[in-house]
Write a protein that holds these residues in place. Structure first.
Motif, PDB file in Angstrom:
ATOM      1  N   GLY A 396     -32.551 -57.268  49.490  1.00 17.50           N
ATOM      2  CA  GLY A 396     -33.747 -57.421  50.297  1.00 17.50           C
ATOM      3  C   GLY A 396     -34.687 -58.489  49.778  1.00 17.50           C
ATOM      4  O   GLY A 396     -35.843 -58.570  50.213  1.00 17.50           O
ATOM      5  N   LEU A 397     -34.226 -59.331  48.868  1.00 13.90           N
ATOM      6  CA  LEU A 397     -35.086 -60.362  48.308  1.00 13.90           C
ATOM      7  C   LEU A 397     -35.188 -61.544  49.245  1.00 13.90           C
ATOM      8  O   LEU A 397     -34.216 -61.929  49.901  1.00 13.90           O
ATOM      9  CB  LEU A 397     -34.547 -60.824  46.950  1.00 13.90           C
ATOM     10  CG  LEU A 397     -34.610 -59.816  45.808  1.00 13.90           C
ATOM     11  CD1 LEU A 397     -33.938 -60.398  44.574  1.00 13.90           C
ATOM     12  CD2 LEU A 397     -36.042 -59.445  45.495  1.00 13.90           C
ATOM     13  N   SER A 398     -36.347 -62.171  49.284  1.00 14.68           N
ATOM     14  CA  SER A 398     -36.532 -63.400  50.046  1.00 14.68           C
ATOM     15  C   SER A 398     -35.869 -64.547  49.293  1.00 14.68           C
ATOM     16  O   SER A 398     -35.350 -64.392  48.179  1.00 14.68           O
ATOM     17  CB  SER A 398     -38.024 -63.682  50.212  1.00 14.68           C
ATOM     18  OG  SER A 398     -38.590 -63.932  48.918  1.00 14.68           O
ATOM     19  N   THR A 399     -35.923 -65.734  49.900  1.00 15.81           N
ATOM     20  CA  THR A 399     -35.404 -66.916  49.222  1.00 15.81           C
ATOM     21  C   THR A 399     -36.105 -67.123  47.889  1.00 15.81           C
ATOM     22  O   THR A 399     -35.481 -67.389  46.863  1.00 15.81           O
ATOM     23  CB  THR A 399     -35.590 -68.161  50.112  1.00 15.81           C
ATOM     24  OG1 THR A 399     -34.856 -67.978  51.315  1.00 15.81           O
ATOM     25  CG2 THR A 399     -35.090 -69.416  49.407  1.00 15.81           C
ATOM     26  N   PHE A 400     -37.437 -66.981  47.887  1.00 12.38           N
ATOM     27  CA  PHE A 400     -38.201 -67.160  46.655  1.00 12.38           C
ATOM     28  C   PHE A 400     -37.849 -66.080  45.634  1.00 12.38           C
ATOM     29  O   PHE A 400     -37.669 -66.361  44.443  1.00 12.38           O
ATOM     30  CB  PHE A 400     -39.697 -67.126  46.956  1.00 12.38           C
ATOM     31  CG  PHE A 400     -40.562 -67.214  45.719  1.00 12.38           C
ATOM     32  CD1 PHE A 400     -40.662 -68.409  45.011  1.00 12.38           C
ATOM     33  CD2 PHE A 400     -41.248 -66.105  45.254  1.00 12.38           C
ATOM     34  CE1 PHE A 400     -41.442 -68.490  43.865  1.00 12.38           C
ATOM     35  CE2 PHE A 400     -42.025 -66.178  44.114  1.00 12.38           C
ATOM     36  CZ  PHE A 400     -42.123 -67.376  43.418  1.00 12.38           C
ATOM     37  N   GLY A 401     -37.731 -64.828  46.096  1.00  9.73           N
ATOM     38  CA  GLY A 401     -37.377 -63.747  45.181  1.00  9.73           C
ATOM     39  C   GLY A 401     -36.019 -63.952  44.550  1.00  9.73           C
ATOM     40  O   GLY A 401     -35.834 -63.736  43.343  1.00  9.73           O
ATOM     41  N   ALA A 402     -35.044 -64.389  45.380  1.00 11.11           N
ATOM     42  CA  ALA A 402     -33.703 -64.637  44.852  1.00 11.11           C
ATOM     43  C   ALA A 402     -33.718 -65.791  43.864  1.00 11.11           C
ATOM     44  O   ALA A 402     -33.032 -65.772  42.837  1.00 11.11           O
ATOM     45  CB  ALA A 402     -32.744 -64.940  46.009  1.00 11.11           C
ATOM     46  N   GLU A 403     -34.546 -66.811  44.171  1.00  9.55           N
ATOM     47  CA  GLU A 403     -34.661 -67.956  43.256  1.00  9.55           C
ATOM     48  C   GLU A 403     -35.230 -67.511  41.913  1.00  9.55           C
ATOM     49  O   GLU A 403     -34.714 -67.864  40.847  1.00  9.55           O
ATOM     50  CB  GLU A 403     -35.545 -69.039  43.870  1.00  9.55           C
ATOM     51  CG  GLU A 403     -35.711 -70.246  42.953  1.00  9.55           C
ATOM     52  CD  GLU A 403     -36.793 -71.209  43.437  1.00  9.55           C
ATOM     53  OE1 GLU A 403     -36.929 -72.269  42.823  1.00  9.55           O
ATOM     54  OE2 GLU A 403     -37.523 -70.872  44.402  1.00  9.55           O
ATOM     55  N   MET A 404     -36.283 -66.736  41.951  1.00  9.31           N
ATOM     56  CA  MET A 404     -36.912 -66.282  40.706  1.00  9.31           C
ATOM     57  C   MET A 404     -35.977 -65.370  39.902  1.00  9.31           C
ATOM     58  O   MET A 404     -35.978 -65.390  38.673  1.00  9.31           O
ATOM     59  CB  MET A 404     -38.222 -65.550  41.014  1.00  9.31           C
ATOM     60  CG  MET A 404     -39.349 -66.464  41.470  1.00  9.31           C
ATOM     61  SD  MET A 404     -39.808 -67.718  40.230  1.00  9.31           S
ATOM     62  CE  MET A 404     -39.098 -69.198  40.956  1.00  9.31           C
ATOM     63  N   GLN A 405     -35.183 -64.585  40.623  1.00  8.74           N
ATOM     64  CA  GLN A 405     -34.230 -63.728  39.928  1.00  8.74           C
ATOM     65  C   GLN A 405     -33.218 -64.573  39.157  1.00  8.74           C
ATOM     66  O   GLN A 405     -32.885 -64.273  38.007  1.00  8.74           O
ATOM     67  CB  GLN A 405     -33.512 -62.836  40.945  1.00  8.74           C
ATOM     68  CG  GLN A 405     -32.633 -61.769  40.315  1.00  8.74           C
ATOM     69  CD  GLN A 405     -31.996 -60.870  41.362  1.00  8.74           C
ATOM     70  OE1 GLN A 405     -31.283 -61.344  42.248  1.00  8.74           O
ATOM     71  NE2 GLN A 405     -32.250 -59.578  41.277  1.00  8.74           N
ATOM     72  N   GLY A 406     -32.752 -65.647  39.792  1.00  5.82           N
ATOM     73  CA  GLY A 406     -31.818 -66.539  39.121  1.00  5.82           C
ATOM     74  C   GLY A 406     -32.464 -67.275  37.970  1.00  5.82           C
ATOM     75  O   GLY A 406     -31.864 -67.451  36.904  1.00  5.82           O
ATOM     76  N   ILE A 407     -33.715 -67.708  38.159  1.00  7.61           N
ATOM     77  CA  ILE A 407     -34.416 -68.432  37.094  1.00  7.61           C
ATOM     78  C   ILE A 407     -34.690 -67.512  35.910  1.00  7.61           C
ATOM     79  O   ILE A 407     -34.605 -67.937  34.745  1.00  7.61           O
ATOM     80  CB  ILE A 407     -35.710 -69.056  37.646  1.00  7.61           C
ATOM     81  CG1 ILE A 407     -35.335 -70.236  38.558  1.00  7.61           C
ATOM     82  CG2 ILE A 407     -36.630 -69.505  36.518  1.00  7.61           C
ATOM     83  CD1 ILE A 407     -36.502 -70.870  39.267  1.00  7.61           C
ATOM     84  N   LYS A 408     -34.988 -66.235  36.190  1.00 10.49           N
ATOM     85  CA  LYS A 408     -35.187 -65.296  35.078  1.00 10.49           C
ATOM     86  C   LYS A 408     -33.932 -65.196  34.224  1.00 10.49           C
ATOM     87  O   LYS A 408     -33.996 -65.123  32.991  1.00 10.49           O
ATOM     88  CB  LYS A 408     -35.553 -63.912  35.620  1.00 10.49           C
ATOM     89  CG  LYS A 408     -35.743 -62.873  34.502  1.00 10.49           C
ATOM     90  CD  LYS A 408     -35.963 -61.481  35.036  1.00 10.49           C
ATOM     91  CE  LYS A 408     -36.144 -60.491  33.894  1.00 10.49           C
ATOM     92  NZ  LYS A 408     -34.982 -60.430  32.981  1.00 10.49           N
ATOM     93  N   GLU A 409     -32.752 -65.202  34.878  1.00 14.88           N
ATOM     94  CA  GLU A 409     -31.494 -65.158  34.139  1.00 14.88           C
ATOM     95  C   GLU A 409     -31.379 -66.370  33.222  1.00 14.88           C
ATOM     96  O   GLU A 409     -30.937 -66.254  32.074  1.00 14.88           O
ATOM     97  CB  GLU A 409     -30.318 -65.115  35.124  1.00 14.88           C
ATOM     98  CG  GLU A 409     -28.962 -64.930  34.468  1.00 14.88           C
ATOM     99  CD  GLU A 409     -27.826 -64.873  35.479  1.00 14.88           C
ATOM    100  OE1 GLU A 409     -26.669 -64.755  35.035  1.00 14.88           O
ATOM    101  OE2 GLU A 409     -28.088 -64.968  36.698  1.00 14.88           O
ATOM    102  N   MET A 410     -31.818 -67.527  33.735  1.00 13.72           N
ATOM    103  CA  MET A 410     -31.791 -68.733  32.901  1.00 13.72           C
ATOM    104  C   MET A 410     -32.773 -68.616  31.736  1.00 13.72           C
ATOM    105  O   MET A 410     -32.439 -68.954  30.591  1.00 13.72           O
ATOM    106  CB  MET A 410     -32.172 -69.954  33.748  1.00 13.72           C
ATOM    107  CG  MET A 410     -31.246 -70.261  34.897  1.00 13.72           C
ATOM    108  SD  MET A 410     -31.868 -71.717  35.782  1.00 13.72           S
ATOM    109  CE  MET A 410     -30.747 -71.761  37.174  1.00 13.72           C
ATOM    110  N   LEU A 411     -33.976 -68.154  32.036  1.00 11.66           N
ATOM    111  CA  LEU A 411     -35.009 -68.052  30.992  1.00 11.66           C
ATOM    112  C   LEU A 411     -34.580 -67.095  29.893  1.00 11.66           C
ATOM    113  O   LEU A 411     -34.893 -67.309  28.712  1.00 11.66           O
ATOM    114  CB  LEU A 411     -36.328 -67.611  31.611  1.00 11.66           C
ATOM    115  CG  LEU A 411     -36.931 -68.566  32.658  1.00 11.66           C
ATOM    116  CD1 LEU A 411     -38.203 -67.973  33.247  1.00 11.66           C
ATOM    117  CD2 LEU A 411     -37.197 -69.936  32.047  1.00 11.66           C
ATOM    118  N   ASP A 412     -33.867 -66.035  30.262  1.00 13.44           N
ATOM    119  CA  ASP A 412     -33.388 -65.082  29.263  1.00 13.44           C
ATOM    120  C   ASP A 412     -32.372 -65.723  28.314  1.00 13.44           C
ATOM    121  O   ASP A 412     -32.173 -65.242  27.194  1.00 13.44           O
ATOM    122  CB  ASP A 412     -32.733 -63.880  29.953  1.00 13.44           C
ATOM    123  CG  ASP A 412     -33.751 -62.989  30.656  1.00 13.44           C
ATOM    124  OD1 ASP A 412     -34.952 -63.108  30.349  1.00 13.44           O
ATOM    125  OD2 ASP A 412     -33.347 -62.192  31.529  1.00 13.44           O
TER     126      ASP A 412
END
Length: 537
Positions: A396-412
């Motif tokens: 149920g994530l928006s485009t922005f939510g999905a983007e941030m989820q992916g970026i969080k994986e990178m930041l981790d």
């Protein structure tokens, strides 16, 4: 090295590997098992790249030998399971022995061709001549590719075959004598096999032959009837003896196959080693052919954190442009630890530049040559890309939510040595918040040991410590040619230049709109707004 499924797809790695074409089933298997080299495997990767370079040189100087080798390879079937089953105690059948014999013959041919190459072939890739196995499967040195259970495998088998041949000879002599006798009595001509076919239209002849004691019906159709010499007691006895001999022969042949399977099993290890050598050599040749096809170079592995690409090309995009009669503009970058930002208008090639960096870095760690004039790079623990156009319907994530989820994986992962690629950072939210989030992410990544490359439209993200790369953009534009989007590529310079100092994001979007034919009144108003002192992110 970690590359998640999303990044693997976005970087077109699968399409590049799809252009890697080993010929043998063994080479295809090793291709399917290909994984990126880890950072601690730098020495092994260096050696692999050296071998590709050597094969590439040999293809240039000894192409005929490789044509010969690849021709032999095309005749190879996957018989690994038969060999492994044999090693485990299974009994192979004649077809399996034929396939093994054929493979052993091909191994000899490949080995002989390898001997002509001007290269001291490492053991992993060297195909040996398996003389012991050759003698097992061709004990009479006939040189035939077919497999036969030779008499020399078993004296008892030889005697049984001799007895059967003698009985069959006597039976045939009796049959021929009876055939001549029948022909003389009936005036009919029988085949050499002792039979004759009569059309059902010849009713009287059929009735006559049905009453004739020396012939019997052999087969019938609605068109004709076939008669054959009726065996007498002597012939029946011989037929019974022959069938008995055949049964004994089959039993003895099975004993031979069991014994032969055990002997091949004792040499199964060297056969499997040769199979692996063929697979590794096949895949190595395929890598060299791919390097030649894409005019690739051997990348240099660096111990310092960097990614330096001179005149690099995205092979998938380049192939697509070539089909349209267009040429890919080579791109050069020089990245190090920290953050770098690419700016430029849409249609300027920022995304292609971003993905090219990721793809070439991945190709390096997959042990491939890269399409560039030069490349020097460090090895990564991970490569992640956020393409900015994702949407997670499941969560149920928006485009922005999905983007941030992916970026969080990178930041981790950012405390490790890796490559982070973000296309149009925070594009999925309002410009003010998008700018703020982008600023914070860049600040965070500036201090990390990984290489970060970000494309953006936001002004104000470039500051001290952030490398600024800019698409050169539109050059020498003829605005009389309006309305055709395809003409943009004629004026767009997709190459990147490093900008020193606080320079804003270029405003090529208005010029692109003008080329496409957007009404001038709209563009004039847009230009006046840009010239006003009011600014926003």
């Amino acid at each position: 090295m970690i590359i998640n499924k999303r990044s693997y797809k976005a970087l077109d790695i699968e399409r590049v590997l799809g252009d890697l074409h080993p010929i043998t089933p063994f080479g295809m298997k090793f291709k399917s098992l290909m994984k990126p080299y880890e950072r601690e495997d730098a020495k092994a990767l260096f050696e692999e790249l050296d071998r590709i370079e050597k094969i590439k040189e040999l293809v240039d100087t000894q192409r005929a030998v490789f044509v010969e080798i690849r021709t032999y390879m095309r005749g190879i079937k996957d018989i690994r399971k038969s060999v492994e089953r044999c090693i485990e105690g299974g009994v192979l059948n004649s077809v399996e022995f034929f396939e093994i014999k054929n493979l052993i013959s091909i191994m000899r041919s490949i080995s002989q061709s390898q001997s002509f190459l001007h290269w001291e072939i490492p053991e992993k890739f060297r195909v040996d001549v398996l003389e012991e196995v050759e003698r097992l499967l061709d004990p009479e040195s006939c040189g035939l590719k077919t497999f036969y259970i030779y008499d020399c495998y078993s004296p008892e088998l030889r005697d049984l075959r001799a007895s059967r041949a003698k009985a069959e000879y006597v039976l045939e002599e009796i049959r021929q004598a009876k055939t001549r006798e029948i022909e003389k009595e009936t005036g009919l001509k029988l085949r050499s096999t002792g039979d004759i076919t009569i059309s059902r239209n010849q009713i009287d002849l059929i009735k006559k032959l049905l009453d004739y004691p020396k012939l019997q019906v052999f087969s019938e159709t609605y068109i004709n009837v076939t008669f054959r010499v009726r065996p007498d007691e002597g012939m029946m006895a011989l037929l019974k003896d022959i069938e008995s001999l055949k049964d004994k022969e089959a039993i003895e042949e099975m004993k031979v196959l069991e014994d032969l399977s055990q002997k091949v099993a004792s040499r199964g290890g060297i056969i499997l080693r040769n199979i692996d050598a063929i697979g590794h050599f096949d895949l190595l040749i395929a890598k060299a052919y791919l390097a030649i096809a894409m005019n690739g170079v051997k990348p240099v592995i660096s111990e310092k954190t960097c990614c330096m690409i001179k005149m690099g090309r995205h092979p998938v995009v380049e192939a697509g442009l070539k089909k349209k009669g267009k040429v890919f503009t080579p791109i050069s970058v020089n990245l190090g630890q920290g953050a770098a930002v690419i700016t430029g208008a849409n249609m300027g090639g920022k995304t292609v530049s971003l993905k090219m960096v990721g793809l070439l870095m991945a190709m390096l760690q997959y042990g491939l040559f890269v399409p560039a004039e030069y490349m020097e790079a460090s090895l990564c623990d991970f490569i992640f890309i956020s393409a900015g156009d994702e949407q997670s319907l499941d969560s149920g994530l928006s485009t922005f939510g999905a983007e941030m989820q992916g970026i969080k994986e990178m930041l981790d992962m950012s405390d490790r040595h890796g490559l982070i690629l973000i296309d149009e950072l925070a594009r999925g939210t309002n410009p003010r918040e998008g700018y703020a989030i982008s600023y914070g992410i860049i600040s965070y990544l500036m201090e990390k040991p990984c290489i970060t490359l970000i494309t953006t439209h936001f002004d104000g993200l470039i500051r001290e410590g952030v490398k600024h790369l800019q698409v050169k953009g539109l050059r020498n534009v003829d605005y009389d040619k309006l309305g055709d989007p395809d003409i943009i590529s004629q004026y767009m310079d997709y190459s990147l230049v490093e900008i020193i100092g606080n320079t804003g994001v270029p405003k090529d979007a208005i010029n692109i709109s003008r080329l496409i034919g957007v009404p001038e009144a709209i563009l004039k108003e847009a230009e006046s707004i840009l010239e006003s002192p009011v600014t926003s992110h």
